[in-house]
Design a protein around this motif. Structure first.
Motif, PDB file in Angstrom:
ATOM      1  N   VAL A 126       0.846  -1.206   0.000  1.00  0.00           N
ATOM      2  CA  VAL A 126       0.000   0.000   0.000  1.00  0.00           C
ATOM      3  C   VAL A 126       0.877   1.250   0.000  1.00  0.00           C
ATOM      4  CG1 VAL A 126      -1.758   1.312   1.244  1.00  0.00           C
ATOM      5  CG2 VAL A 126      -1.850  -1.190   1.238  1.00  0.00           C
ATOM      6  N   ARG A 127       1.930   1.234   0.788  1.00  0.00           N
ATOM      7  CA  ARG A 127       2.833   2.390   0.842  1.00  0.00           C
ATOM      8  C   ARG A 127       3.474   2.632  -0.529  1.00  0.00           C
ATOM      9  NH1 ARG A 127       2.801   0.157   5.834  1.00  0.00           N
ATOM     10  NH2 ARG A 127       2.946   1.549   7.641  1.00  0.00           N
ATOM     11  N   ALA A 128       3.944   1.576  -1.154  1.00  0.00           N
ATOM     12  CA  ALA A 128       4.601   1.722  -2.459  1.00  0.00           C
ATOM     13  C   ALA A 128       3.606   2.250  -3.493  1.00  0.00           C
ATOM     14  CB  ALA A 128       5.175   0.378  -2.908  1.00  0.00           C
ATOM     15  N   TYR A 129       2.395   1.711  -3.461  1.00  0.00           N
ATOM     16  CA  TYR A 129       1.378   2.133  -4.429  1.00  0.00           C
ATOM     17  C   TYR A 129       1.059   3.624  -4.246  1.00  0.00           C
ATOM     18  CZ  TYR A 129      -3.122   2.285  -6.851  1.00  0.00           C
ATOM     19  OH  TYR A 129      -4.155   2.610  -7.683  1.00  0.00           O
ATOM     20  N   THR A 130       0.859   4.024  -3.003  1.00  0.00           N
ATOM     21  CA  THR A 130       0.537   5.432  -2.719  1.00  0.00           C
ATOM     22  C   THR A 130       1.670   6.333  -3.199  1.00  0.00           C
ATOM     23  OG1 THR A 130      -0.559   4.674  -0.703  1.00  0.00           O
ATOM     24  CG2 THR A 130      -0.172   7.028  -0.886  1.00  0.00           C
ATOM     25  N   TYR A 131       2.892   5.924  -2.886  1.00  0.00           N
ATOM     26  CA  TYR A 131       4.077   6.711  -3.252  1.00  0.00           C
ATOM     27  C   TYR A 131       4.148   6.891  -4.768  1.00  0.00           C
ATOM     28  CZ  TYR A 131       9.146   7.729  -3.470  1.00  0.00           C
ATOM     29  OH  TYR A 131      10.384   8.277  -3.694  1.00  0.00           O
ATOM     30  N   ILE A 132       3.999   5.794  -5.495  1.00  0.00           N
ATOM     31  CA  ILE A 132       4.114   5.863  -6.959  1.00  0.00           C
ATOM     32  C   ILE A 132       2.988   6.709  -7.538  1.00  0.00           C
ATOM     33  CG2 ILE A 132       4.051   4.508  -9.099  1.00  0.00           C
ATOM     34  CD1 ILE A 132       5.401   2.206  -7.464  1.00  0.00           C
ATOM     35  N   ARG A 133       1.760   6.530  -7.014  1.00  0.00           N
ATOM     36  CA  ARG A 133       0.636   7.323  -7.528  1.00  0.00           C
ATOM     37  C   ARG A 133       0.821   8.807  -7.231  1.00  0.00           C
ATOM     38  NH1 ARG A 133      -4.096   4.707  -9.424  1.00  0.00           N
ATOM     39  NH2 ARG A 133      -4.692   6.848  -9.869  1.00  0.00           N
ATOM     40  N   LEU A 165       4.507   9.107 -12.983  1.00  0.00           N
ATOM     41  CA  LEU A 165       5.663   8.579 -13.722  1.00  0.00           C
ATOM     42  C   LEU A 165       6.697   9.676 -13.982  1.00  0.00           C
ATOM     43  CD1 LEU A 165       4.202   5.874 -16.133  1.00  0.00           C
ATOM     44  CD2 LEU A 165       5.478   5.572 -14.009  1.00  0.00           C
ATOM     45  N   GLU A 166       6.239  10.917 -14.183  1.00  0.00           N
ATOM     46  CA  GLU A 166       7.170  12.032 -14.377  1.00  0.00           C
ATOM     47  C   GLU A 166       8.007  12.237 -13.101  1.00  0.00           C
ATOM     48  OE1 GLU A 166       9.460  14.591 -16.109  1.00  0.00           O
ATOM     49  OE2 GLU A 166       8.128  13.184 -17.126  1.00  0.00           O
ATOM     50  N   GLY A 167       7.331  12.116 -11.956  1.00  0.00           N
ATOM     51  CA  GLY A 167       8.024  12.263 -10.672  1.00  0.00           C
ATOM     52  C   GLY A 167       9.070  11.190 -10.461  1.00  0.00           C
ATOM     53  N   MET A 168       8.823  10.000 -10.995  1.00  0.00           N
ATOM     54  CA  MET A 168       9.800   8.903 -10.878  1.00  0.00           C
ATOM     55  C   MET A 168      11.156   9.359 -11.414  1.00  0.00           C
ATOM     56  SD  MET A 168       8.497   6.057  -9.665  1.00  0.00           S
ATOM     57  CE  MET A 168       7.385   6.922  -8.601  1.00  0.00           C
ATOM     58  N   ARG A 169      11.119   9.975 -12.596  1.00  0.00           N
ATOM     59  CA  ARG A 169      12.360  10.402 -13.236  1.00  0.00           C
ATOM     60  C   ARG A 169      13.082  11.451 -12.381  1.00  0.00           C
ATOM     61  NH1 ARG A 169      13.759  10.795 -19.114  1.00  0.00           N
ATOM     62  NH2 ARG A 169      15.558  12.157 -19.076  1.00  0.00           N
ATOM     63  N   GLN A 170      12.281  12.332 -11.785  1.00  0.00           N
ATOM     64  CA  GLN A 170      12.878  13.381 -10.954  1.00  0.00           C
ATOM     65  C   GLN A 170      13.576  12.797  -9.720  1.00  0.00           C
ATOM     66  OE1 GLN A 170      10.269  16.498  -9.332  1.00  0.00           O
ATOM     67  NE2 GLN A 170      10.527  17.416 -11.365  1.00  0.00           N
TER      68      GLN A 170
END
Ligand SMILES: *Cc1c(COP(=O)(O)O)cnc(C)c1O
Length: 495
Positions: free
Chosen positions: A335-342, A346-351
């Protein structure tokens, strides 16, 4: 006052604070019938329990909480652990009653929301890594490795290619890699590194043959570097008929920048409790999903979440290697990982990755005059490995440097790993630290380098400011005193 300097009175152990007859609460007289006591032989005459007021108990446990070192209090550059800040929102989501209070034996129809979350997490992790088929159930990175290696074994057996018994593993690998490979029944053969810290590709090509089941590679490597000949490596292993496994425990340098599947990896695991918003160093629960390309999906562990007729269901892959955990994995971590990624998108992932890489390289360039860089100052990925060999030459070890950092409120970096770097200090600043924090750390590291030259005894006796100073670490690990005894004598733990 530093968080480590409680007064002597406050530092006494709970039992030593006890005063006979002192009470916290008085229980009301029972208004239900007394239950009979067990047989006399089962009862103890004397039970040493502390007698304290409620305030003293509150103070004691509050003190213990303050002695904890955590990312919420101080900088924590523990390499290979990605001790980034984890937004509190993720914990809140994991504690919602619909997440925290469901039971794994509930019928699928009554937990569609939870299954959907797991399904979407599988999908998005597949997208981030380019390995689209995912099982979330492994409970740690090492268990994810074991799962992935069982997949490799299952695949070769299914193809009646059972002579493939060798797992090729670089000498820079995380210790869990050879351990997992031998648990999964492979014979481990070590691949040397070259002088730049990369896989020695020529040596690898000589080793890859019809006995090769799998080549396991950590990316970025354990020295914090990107493997420049990665495409040539994955091609060579495939040409020999083997599979390529990515130890993707640390994805903090790759998010949105490259994908393991696109680089030719067939199998990977990833630690949600590093990159995706659960701390690794905390010793709590983890989640190490295993990810594979479509061709290997049938071999994944069970269960995986599938979407059938608009309904989410737990299913067993056709040639599954079996079950790895009691239920479906560490759901709260998912749940934590899902919330974080959402929340990041995906743009934030790169940052995340760009900032993690910039921070590591900033620290590297500011400290390269003070500490040696083992591989000639190539750009780092998310972490930078220094060597304290120059300090060692004047009698100060990496351990002394690490202990001195504690005096400055900095958690020691990972030390003496990877094994191919003498006096290694592996610093992972993470993307969540400010420039001011990094500058403070750099200043402290420079000061320590000066102290190594000018007054090394200060480093050798560090830390000075903690409840316990330099421990005998071997005895602390092997003969810990875990039981309190009256008269102040601590008893060694029972073997
Ligand atoms: C942390 C780590 C692991 C192991 O993960 P655990 O969850 O501690 O089992 C494996 N490989 C690498 C490269 C790691 O950094």
């Amino acid at each position: 006052m530093s968080q480590f300097t409680p007064s002597t009175v406050e530092r006494r152990l709970l039992m030593d604070r006890s005063v006979p007859g002192r009470r916290s609460v008085r229980m009301p007289a029972p208004d239900v019938p007394r239950a009979p006591l067990p047989a006399e032989s089962m009862l103890r005459k004397d039970l040493q329990l502390p007698e304290l007021s409620e305030l003293e108990i509150v103070r004691y446990f509050t003190l213990l909480s303050q002695l904890n070192f955590s990312i919420d209090t101080n900088f924590y550059p523990l390499g290979s652990c990605t001790m980034k800040y984890n937004p509190k929102l993720n914990d809140e989501m994991a504690s919602l009653p619909g997440m925290a209070e469901i039971h794994p034996h509930q019928p699928d129809s009554s937990v569609q929301g939870a299954l959907r979350l797991m399904y979407e997490l599988q999908e998005v992790l597949g997208e981030i890594t380019g390995l689209p088929c995912v099982c979330l159930s492994p409970l740690a990175g090492a268990q994810g490795e074991y799962a992935g290696l069982l997949v490799a074994r299952g695949y070769h057996r299914y193809k009646r290619d059972g002579d493939r018994k060798v797992a090729l593993i670089p000498d820079s690998a995380h210790g869990t890699n050879p351990a997992s490979a031998s648990m999964a029944g492979f014979e481990v053969v070590t691949v040397p590194s070259d002088r730049q810290g990369n896989v020695d590709v020529e040596a690898l090509k000589k080793l890859a043959d019809r006995r090769t089941a799998v080549f396991m590679l950590t990316l970025p490597s354990t020295v914090g570097l990107f493997e420049p000949r990665i495409l040539e490596i994955t091609r060579a292993i495939h040409e020999a008929g083997g599979l390529v496994y990515a130890d993707g425990a640390n994805l903090n340098a790759l998010l949105g920048l490259t994908r393991l599947g696109d680089l030719g990896f067939d199998i990977a695991h990833s630690n949600l409790h590093k990159t995706f918003s659960t701390p690794h160093g905390g010793g709590g629960p983890g989640a190490g999903p295993v990810l594979v390309k479509a061709e290997l999906a049938d071999f994944l562990p069970t269960p995986v979440v599938a979407r059938v007729d608009n309904e989410y269901r737990l299913v067993a892959p056709k040639n599954s290697v079996g079950r790895l955990s009691g239920f479906h994995g560490s759901f709260g971590i998912l749940v934590r990982a899902y919330t974080y990624i959402r929340m990041m998108g995906l743009e934030g992932m790169r940052q995340i990755s760009e900032n993690a890489i910039i921070n590591a390289n900033y620290v590297q360039s500011k400290l390269k005059a003070d500490y040696d860089l083992p591989f000639g100052g190539r750009y780092s990925m998310h972490e930078v490995v220094f060597s304290a060999r120059r300090q060692k030459a004047v009698g100060v070890s990496a351990l002394d440097v690490a202990k001195r950092l504690i005096d400055h409120g900095v958690h020691p970096p990972t030390m003496y790993f990877p094994l191919i770097v003498p006096e290694a200090l592996m610093v992972e600043p993470t993307e969540t630290e400010t420039k001011e924090t990094l500058d403070g750390f750099i200043e402290v590291m420079k000061k320590i380098a000066r102290e190594a030259e000018e007054k090394p005894e200060v480093l050798k006796s560090a830390p000075h400011d903690t409840p316990n100073t330099r421990l005998d670490e071997a005895s602390a690990a092997r003969k810990p005193y875990l039981r309190w005894q009256r008269n102040g004598a601590a008893a060694p733990a029972q073997p």
